[in-house]
Enzyme design. Sequence first.
Site, PDB file in Angstrom:
ATOM      1  CD  GLU A  80      -2.666   1.189   2.601  1.00 30.19           C
ATOM      2  OE1 GLU A  80      -3.705   1.878   2.614  1.00 30.19           O
ATOM      3  OE2 GLU A  80      -2.284   0.502   3.584  1.00 30.19           O
ATOM      4  CE  LYS A 140      -7.598   1.639   3.155  1.00 30.07           C
ATOM      5  NZ  LYS A 140      -6.407   2.085   3.922  1.00 30.07           N
ATOM      6  CB  CYS A 154      -4.698  -1.503   4.142  1.00 33.91           C
ATOM      7  SG  CYS A 154      -3.887  -1.518   5.782  1.00 33.91           S
TER       8      CYS A 154
END
Length: 281
Positions: A41, A119, A160
């Site tokens: 990430e 994300k 994540c």
Amino acid sequence: MRVSVVQMNQGSDKAANLAQARRLVEAAVAADRPGLVSLPETWTNLGGGRDARMAAAEVLPPRGSGEEGGEAYELMRGLARAHGIHVHGGSIIEAGGDKLFNTTVVFDPDGREVARYRKIHLFDITGPDGTGYRESALYGAGEELATFEAGGTTFGLTICYDMRFAEQYTALRRMGAEAIFVPSNFTLQTGKDHWEALLRARAIEAQCWIVAAASWGQYEERGGLRSVYGHSLVADPWGHVVAKCSDGVGWATARLDHAVTARVRRDMPVLEHRDARRIRL
């Protein structure tokens, strides 16, 4: 297909981060000959505050345009072409108007962008030591799921904190995913207790391979040092960890075996059972 997860110790110097990524990808390719390499990430920037993140951000070219992108975009495209591999770009910081976005891009062996994902779940939490994280102060949230095909495998994209939302992984499984990426900067305090447990759970629930490249070590933020957990790994659809990085920079490589996926799904058809009970996630 053989996949390598690259573990980096990036900081706020974008040029140094790009050089580190190039070195590690090329070393993984030379040693293990994977067909796909995955980065962590925000591998172009970790720490340094708002100004450093803004400086690292790149405007992404329109999907399918073939137009030139920023330094990180072109590095990934070049590595894919040079080595004839798929490059999963973990995530980079995308400049998007009023907000930045934490965005994955994926390139095929010809250097074509084949997937993009922003994300969805933003990291707005307080850690066990009282440290606050407010990703939404700088980043906007994505709205769409994404998959792509490589080497006969359908891959799903997450980043994540998404891993704490099991319904996203079920949705990707419904979209045909057989493997799911989870590039991360997982905090040391949460990582030591939750990282492997959550990834194995997502693998078991979705009956997918989990491919999780992570950042490791310390970085500077707001005048102090923060630590990220690392331990990049690949888990199979039964929840076994089949490849894993130790502390430090490096990589780990595993082979995604379609026979394992097929056997797990045949013997325990949880998706069909969920449909039969009319549960919609």
